[in-house]
Design an enzyme around this catalytic site. Structure first.
Site, PDB file in Angstrom:
ATOM      1  CG  HIS A 161      -1.941  -0.647   1.242  1.00 36.01           C
ATOM      2  ND1 HIS A 161      -2.446  -1.629   2.292  1.00 36.01           N
ATOM      3  CD2 HIS A 161      -3.006  -0.925   0.458  1.00 36.01           C
ATOM      4  CE1 HIS A 161      -3.516  -2.231   1.956  1.00 36.01           C
ATOM      5  NE2 HIS A 161      -4.155  -1.762   0.844  1.00 36.01           N
ATOM      6  CB  CYS A 248      -3.461  -1.252   8.654  1.00 36.75           C
ATOM      7  SG  CYS A 248      -1.900  -1.370   7.472  1.00 36.75           S
TER       8      CYS A 248
HETATM    9  C1  CIR Z   1      -5.005  -7.450   3.638  1.00 37.14           C
HETATM   10  O1  CIR Z   1      -4.109  -8.087   2.732  1.00 37.14           O
HETATM   11  O2  CIR Z   1      -5.670  -6.655   3.273  1.00 37.14           O
HETATM   12  C2  CIR Z   1      -4.323  -7.261   5.023  1.00 37.14           C
HETATM   13  N1  CIR Z   1      -3.779  -8.771   5.383  1.00 37.14           N
HETATM   14  C3  CIR Z   1      -3.510  -6.209   5.422  1.00 37.14           C
HETATM   15  C4  CIR Z   1      -4.058  -4.906   5.312  1.00 37.14           C
HETATM   16  C5  CIR Z   1      -2.948  -3.694   5.807  1.00 37.14           C
HETATM   17  N2  CIR Z   1      -3.720  -2.813   5.524  1.00 37.14           N
HETATM   18  C6  CIR Z   1      -3.075  -1.451   5.391  1.00 37.14           C
HETATM   19  O3  CIR Z   1      -2.176  -1.423   5.077  1.00 37.14           O
HETATM   20  N3  CIR Z   1      -3.771  -0.302   5.413  1.00 37.14           N
END
Ligand code: CIR
Length: 253
Positions: A161, A248
């Site tokens: 991201h 996140c």
């Molecule tokens: C995913 O793959 O969507 C989750 N395991 C991790 C999301 C992390 N979110 C973020 O960086 N905003």
């Protein structure tokens, strides 16, 4: 100044969440402890924390940041790019509606994860990633411009991201790793550079008078402190295992 934060507890199914890392399965009990400490840190920073209950149907739903983009006057509900995560927005909507009247939506075929959105004062940077597509980015850009913000779309090269590799600490200062260290879109900012061996520490969050950083990254910690910020360190091992970082785990507004 952030007054509010929203978090969501990791549920029983958290261990089955999506990941690209080879760090092993998260230990649920430890994840819950780390999440508890995260909530305490947000309180120390002076925010009112709304804690949403876990939802077993969505293993990744503790990563609430991906479901929305929040500003003082309006909210944008995203359209998460991973199909196992898309339904998280339906769960989040009532919480957002309890704070906002003015709500926009990213609509299919546009996809967008909040983790790809970085706000630097009145300028938003929107990353195009495996989760956020050009259509989703353009929809958000239009909304932001309508609301008198600036918006720039940034193509990601390697990071998962946008905010996996960059953070804004206020005072025109960013924390940058990897492809963002010399990225032309961010050259006008003062930079705290994260060395390759500490890349995970680029995902830190400034919340009012503190910068919350992951524990175990001494070089980055030293640089952030030297730049004049007060830090809170948190153990993040169980979230890192599922590609999650500090940003996140909350929506901050
Ligand atoms: C995913 O793959 O969507 C989750 N395991 C991790 C999301 C992390 N979110 C973020 O960086 N905003």
């Amino acid at each position: 100044m952030f007054k509010n934060t929203i978090v969501k507890q990791p549920g029983e199914s958290y261990i089955n969440g999506l990941t690209t890392s080879d760090l092993g399965s998260p230990i649920l009990e430890k994840a819950l402890e780390q999440h508890e400490a995260y909530i305490e840190a947000l309180k120390t920073c002076g925010t009112e924390v709304t804690i949403l209950p876990s939802c077993v149907d969505f293993p990744d739903s503790t990563f609430v940041e991906d479901t929305a983009v929040l500003t003082p006057n309006f909210a944008v509900i995203s359209n998460p790019g991973a199909h196992t995560r898309n339904g998280e927005i339906r769960e989040m909507e009532p919480a957002i509606k309890s704070f906002y009247e003015n709500i926009y939506y990213i609509k299919a075929p546009g996809t967008l994860d909040g983790g790809d959105i970085l706000q630097i004062e009145d300028h938003f940077y929107i990353g195009i990633s495996a989760r956020t597509n050009l259509e989703g980015a353009e929809q958000l850009k239009q909304i932001l411009e309508l609301e008198n913000y600036k918006a720039t779309i940034v193509q990601l090269e390697k990071f998962f991201h946008l905010k996996t590799g960059i953070a804004y600490l206020g005072n025109q200062t960013i924390v940058a790793a990897g492809e963002f260290i010399d990225h032309p879109d961010f050259n006008s900012y003062t930079k705290i550079i994260v060395p390759p061996e500490e890349e995970y520490a680029a995902n830190c969050i400034q919340v009012n008078d503190y910068v919350i950083i992951p524990a175990g990254y001494p070089i980055t910690k030293h640089k952030i402190k030297e730049a004049g910020y007060q830090t809170i360190e948190l153990d993040m091992t169980e979230f890192r295992k599922l590609d999650g970082g500090l940003s996140c785990l909350s929506l901050r507004f």
